[in-house]
Scaffold this motif. Structure first.
Motif, short mmCIF file in Angstrom:
data_model
loop_
_atom_site.label_atom_id
_atom_site.label_comp_id
_atom_site.label_asym_id
_atom_site.label_seq_id
_atom_site.Cartn_x
_atom_site.Cartn_y
_atom_site.Cartn_z
N UNK A 17 0.83 -1.21 0.00
CA UNK A 17 0.00 0.00 0.00
C UNK A 17 0.87 1.26 0.00
N UNK A 18 2.00 1.23 0.69
CA UNK A 18 2.92 2.38 0.70
C UNK A 18 3.45 2.64 -0.72
N UNK A 19 3.81 1.57 -1.42
CA UNK A 19 4.29 1.72 -2.80
C UNK A 19 3.19 2.30 -3.70
N UNK A 20 1.98 1.79 -3.57
CA UNK A 20 0.88 2.26 -4.41
C UNK A 20 0.60 3.74 -4.15
N UNK A 21 0.63 4.15 -2.90
CA UNK A 21 0.41 5.57 -2.60
C UNK A 21 1.58 6.42 -3.07
N UNK A 22 2.79 5.93 -2.92
CA UNK A 22 3.97 6.67 -3.41
C UNK A 22 3.88 6.83 -4.92
N UNK A 23 3.46 5.79 -5.61
CA UNK A 23 3.28 5.86 -7.06
C UNK A 23 2.27 6.94 -7.42
N UNK A 63 6.48 4.74 2.82
CA UNK A 63 5.86 5.69 1.89
C UNK A 63 6.69 6.95 1.79
N UNK A 64 7.05 7.51 2.93
CA UNK A 64 7.84 8.75 2.94
C UNK A 64 9.21 8.55 2.32
N UNK A 80 3.76 8.40 -17.99
CA UNK A 80 4.01 8.93 -16.64
C UNK A 80 3.86 7.87 -15.54
N UNK A 81 2.88 6.99 -15.67
CA UNK A 81 2.70 5.93 -14.66
C UNK A 81 3.86 4.95 -14.72
N UNK A 82 4.19 4.48 -15.91
CA UNK A 82 5.28 3.53 -16.06
C UNK A 82 6.60 4.13 -15.61
N UNK A 83 6.80 5.40 -15.88
CA UNK A 83 8.02 6.08 -15.45
C UNK A 83 8.09 6.14 -13.93
N UNK A 84 6.99 6.48 -13.30
CA UNK A 84 6.97 6.52 -11.84
C UNK A 84 7.24 5.13 -11.26
N UNK A 85 6.71 4.09 -11.88
CA UNK A 85 6.92 2.72 -11.39
C UNK A 85 8.39 2.32 -11.51
N UNK A 86 9.00 2.58 -12.66
CA UNK A 86 10.41 2.17 -12.81
C UNK A 86 11.34 3.04 -11.96
N UNK A 101 0.20 -3.50 -13.87
CA UNK A 101 -1.06 -4.15 -14.27
C UNK A 101 -2.26 -3.39 -13.72
N UNK A 102 -2.12 -2.89 -12.51
CA UNK A 102 -3.23 -2.21 -11.84
C UNK A 102 -3.45 -0.78 -12.35
N UNK A 103 -2.34 -0.05 -12.55
CA UNK A 103 -2.45 1.37 -12.86
C UNK A 103 -2.04 1.75 -14.28
N UNK A 104 -1.27 0.89 -14.94
CA UNK A 104 -0.69 1.24 -16.23
C UNK A 104 -1.51 0.81 -17.42
#
Length: 156
Positions: A22-28, A62-63, A93-99, A126-129
């Protein structure tokens, strides 16, 4: 030091995988928001801390992810560039944030196995991209892990 997570006093020892997920998803989401809004990262962090239920989130993680990726964005992009098939500015933008998140974790969070970093990146894509975003993320993080986690990725 009590060995108890200050953000979840009931949980001794290591944070739960779901709390980190959940921390990763919110950071993304926060990094994606930053990509378009250009708001100060501290304002975005505060907004996300207030607007989301953080009771089942590893807030320290998250921080760390949000601040670390923001602080090291140019350096992370340089690490990613050799594996990209297009300029950084043209990556979704989503894929860039993920990588970028994955690159940060591979570089700084050696407590997280490289396979977990890659898998979490794939699942977020898969969820956001986009439709095939997970393939892009998998390829980039897999190649980058070979460079940043050589001892961990080397065949035994």
């Amino acid at each position: 030091m009590t060995g108890i997570d200050e953000h979840n006093p009931a949980a001794p020892g290591k944070p739960k995988a779901g709390d980190r997920r959940r921390a990763r998803a919110l950071a993304l989401q926060a990094l994606y928001h930053r990509h378009f809004s250009k708001s100060p990262i501290a304002d975005i962090e505060a907004e996300f801390m207030v607007d989301n239920d953080m009771s089942k989130v590893d807030t320290a993680y998250f921080r760390d992810l949000l601040r670390g990726v923001h602080r090291e964005q140019a350096e992370l992009d340089k690490l990613l560039e050799p594996f990209l098939d297009r300029p950084v500015e043209e990556v979704d933008a989503i894929e860039l944030a993920i990588v970028r998140l994955g690159a940060y974790e591979l570089k700084h969070r050696i407590d997280v196995p490289y396979k977990v970093v890659i898998n979490e990146g794939i699942e977020m894509a898969k969820r956001f991209g986009g439709t095939d975003g997970h393939k892009f993320v998998n390829g980039i993080l897999d190649k980058l892990s070979g460079r940043l986690r050589l001892a961990e990725t080397r065949p035994r």
